[in-house]
Design a protein around this motif. Sequence first.
Motif, PDB file in Angstrom:
ATOM      1  N   LYS A 443       0.817  -1.205   0.000  1.00  0.00           N
ATOM      2  CA  LYS A 443       0.000   0.000   0.000  1.00  0.00           C
ATOM      3  C   LYS A 443       0.854   1.259   0.000  1.00  0.00           C
ATOM      4  N   THR A 444       1.848   1.308   0.885  1.00  0.00           N
ATOM      5  CA  THR A 444       2.708   2.486   0.995  1.00  0.00           C
ATOM      6  C   THR A 444       3.579   2.648  -0.253  1.00  0.00           C
ATOM      7  N   GLN A 445       4.147   1.541  -0.727  1.00  0.00           N
ATOM      8  CA  GLN A 445       5.051   1.611  -1.872  1.00  0.00           C
ATOM      9  C   GLN A 445       4.325   2.020  -3.148  1.00  0.00           C
ATOM     10  N   ILE A 446       3.165   1.419  -3.400  1.00  0.00           N
ATOM     11  CA  ILE A 446       2.416   1.742  -4.612  1.00  0.00           C
ATOM     12  C   ILE A 446       1.924   3.188  -4.575  1.00  0.00           C
ATOM     13  N   LYS A 447       1.473   3.631  -3.406  1.00  0.00           N
ATOM     14  CA  LYS A 447       1.026   5.021  -3.266  1.00  0.00           C
ATOM     15  C   LYS A 447       2.162   5.987  -3.581  1.00  0.00           C
ATOM     16  N   LYS A 448       3.364   5.698  -3.085  1.00  0.00           N
ATOM     17  CA  LYS A 448       4.520   6.556  -3.335  1.00  0.00           C
ATOM     18  C   LYS A 448       4.884   6.550  -4.817  1.00  0.00           C
ATOM     19  N   MET A 449       4.869   5.378  -5.437  1.00  0.00           N
ATOM     20  CA  MET A 449       5.223   5.273  -6.851  1.00  0.00           C
ATOM     21  C   MET A 449       4.266   6.072  -7.724  1.00  0.00           C
ATOM     22  N   ILE A 450       2.983   6.060  -7.363  1.00  0.00           N
ATOM     23  CA  ILE A 450       1.985   6.756  -8.176  1.00  0.00           C
ATOM     24  C   ILE A 450       1.985   8.257  -7.906  1.00  0.00           C
ATOM     25  N   GLU A 451       1.949   8.643  -6.622  1.00  0.00           N
ATOM     26  CA  GLU A 451       1.786  10.053  -6.268  1.00  0.00           C
ATOM     27  C   GLU A 451       3.087  10.843  -6.335  1.00  0.00           C
ATOM     28  N   GLU A 452       4.199  10.246  -5.915  1.00  0.00           N
ATOM     29  CA  GLU A 452       5.462  10.983  -5.857  1.00  0.00           C
ATOM     30  C   GLU A 452       6.317  10.757  -7.110  1.00  0.00           C
ATOM     31  N   ASP A 453       6.421   9.521  -7.546  1.00  0.00           N
ATOM     32  CA  ASP A 453       7.314   9.211  -8.670  1.00  0.00           C
ATOM     33  C   ASP A 453       6.642   9.333 -10.034  1.00  0.00           C
ATOM     34  N   ASN A 454       5.306   9.540 -10.036  1.00  0.00           N
ATOM     35  CA  ASN A 454       4.579   9.703 -11.305  1.00  0.00           C
ATOM     36  C   ASN A 454       4.845   8.522 -12.239  1.00  0.00           C
ATOM     37  N   VAL A 455       4.807   7.313 -11.683  1.00  0.00           N
ATOM     38  CA  VAL A 455       5.279   6.135 -12.414  1.00  0.00           C
ATOM     39  C   VAL A 455       4.391   5.768 -13.598  1.00  0.00           C
ATOM     40  N   PHE A 456       3.094   6.041 -13.517  1.00  0.00           N
ATOM     41  CA  PHE A 456       2.220   5.669 -14.629  1.00  0.00           C
ATOM     42  C   PHE A 456       2.485   6.534 -15.864  1.00  0.00           C
ATOM     43  N   ALA A 457       2.702   7.836 -15.638  1.00  0.00           N
ATOM     44  CA  ALA A 457       3.042   8.709 -16.769  1.00  0.00           C
ATOM     45  C   ALA A 457       4.371   8.280 -17.377  1.00  0.00           C
ATOM     46  N   ARG A 458       5.325   7.950 -16.508  1.00  0.00           N
ATOM     47  CA  ARG A 458       6.655   7.528 -16.972  1.00  0.00           C
ATOM     48  C   ARG A 458       6.588   6.247 -17.798  1.00  0.00           C
ATOM     49  N   SER A 459       5.745   5.328 -17.383  1.00  0.00           N
ATOM     50  CA  SER A 459       5.756   4.005 -18.007  1.00  0.00           C
ATOM     51  C   SER A 459       4.743   3.850 -19.155  1.00  0.00           C
ATOM     52  N   LEU A 460       3.746   4.706 -19.235  1.00  0.00           N
ATOM     53  CA  LEU A 460       2.702   4.519 -20.247  1.00  0.00           C
ATOM     54  C   LEU A 460       2.748   5.539 -21.386  1.00  0.00           C
ATOM     55  N   ASP A 461       3.283   6.715 -21.125  1.00  0.00           N
ATOM     56  CA  ASP A 461       3.225   7.783 -22.125  1.00  0.00           C
ATOM     57  C   ASP A 461       4.397   7.779 -23.095  1.00  0.00           C
ATOM     58  N   PHE A 462       5.426   7.000 -22.819  1.00  0.00           N
ATOM     59  CA  PHE A 462       6.631   7.072 -23.644  1.00  0.00           C
ATOM     60  C   PHE A 462       7.168   5.681 -23.989  1.00  0.00           C
TER      61      PHE A 462
END
Length: 464
Positions: A443-462
């Motif tokens: 829960k904590t790790q996924i929340k950080k990856m999404i909210e702080e690291d912007n991981v979905f934009a990084r991995s899906l947009d490029f």
Amino acid sequence: MHTEKLISEYERLINDKNRPNSALEAKANYVFVKLLLGQDANVLFEELSSIITESQGVLDFSLDTISKIIMELAPQVEESNSFDKLFETIVAMTNNRKQEIISAKLLLTRGQQLVNQKPFKAVRYIGRAVFSLYKEESKEDFLLALFLIGHACENLDLLWASRGFYFNAFYIGFIDYMKYGRLSPVLVVSFTSMKMVELRLGRIPQLLAWHKMDNISCCLLFSVGYDTSKINKTENNMDLFDTILGMLFLRVPFEQLPKLSLLPDLLDKYQLYMASIALKYTLGYIDKSFFVGRNSNEIHQFMKDWYNQPAKDQITNVSTLGLHNIELLQSKILGCNIIIEADQKFPCIELSESILAALESFLATAPIDQIISVTPKVHIFVKYVASEKFKISYNKVGSQKYNIICSDFHKEEFCHAQHLTKRFILDFIVKLMAYILIFKDSKTQIKKMIEEDNVFARSLDFTG
């Protein structure tokens, strides 16, 4: 008559659903045309306010140009609530964009400092910056961010993710050149990096195509007065590419050799002389013009030493010619082998490339996030199906086996197909990761990856 033609052309651009960004630009420009034609100014100011709000996330929308036009109009506008609202919209948007760019540039600078020594952290910093730089006024920094995060992924051997970032840097840089005549050095280094990544992946048709484009891009830079020697002196120069490509040809399986018998002539044409010598040797022919004064033992020892150069660890032992009905694409992420068998038919290969790029990009920082894989291998089959309308879906067929089906699409479906594909990749990789990964504190790790690291934009947009 000219006015009618102008209006007709603007309406055509505005209603082009396959080019939403261009349509929004045309919509904004058309407001000023209608203003000149005497239409209700207050209605038009309201419309322009909505367009400016809608422009967030559109790369080529120049808010600065619109702001200058509005300020030129301001002295001629009588008391107008609609104009005041438009002005405040521009002020708020400009302020937000400037603050975003300042913060993003700090992240970009920090990531650039770490890209070679600590690439995991570089991916994290630049990944947070890249989407905030996706603006017309910071386009050069955006291109640099794409290139640097691609370089960091390449340092981590995440070649599909790296390829995706490099490809987007090339594409956006190329569109900028074609549209505005602006030629970025990032465009050239992206070509060079793309061919090196394809070389490491062993994809011979792709690497030769990018090599040809790389030569063209260097000529373009030279034509505008840029010192191309600054680029050619980097580690990814032509001599290095030529030599390592030769090492790849020395590893071509015997059964593939008949299909390569005519390739040495093309390699010579592309000035890839070392690669040509290596392929000729593999085909059983010794280029005596290169080996002048050397006996047979010396020649074979030279080729053996070449075969065993340290760069051998950077290339695959299995080259791809693109001549079979099925193409094999592979990645190793957190010790898990991801194997994709894709039909050699559009868009199966392209979808497979994007899936691997998205997975690698999403998990690029996993080792420092304490995420581990519990599955040694995942097998994915991407099959083409004929369909009148675009179709894409998947199902699980074994413990770690998946079938994906996809179809081609018509030109009119492009944006819709692109949207569906992006959603599909998100759903697929999330489901896949749920099976193969273990989080220390999910829960904590996924929340950080999404909210702080912007991981979905990084991995899906490029993803390419």
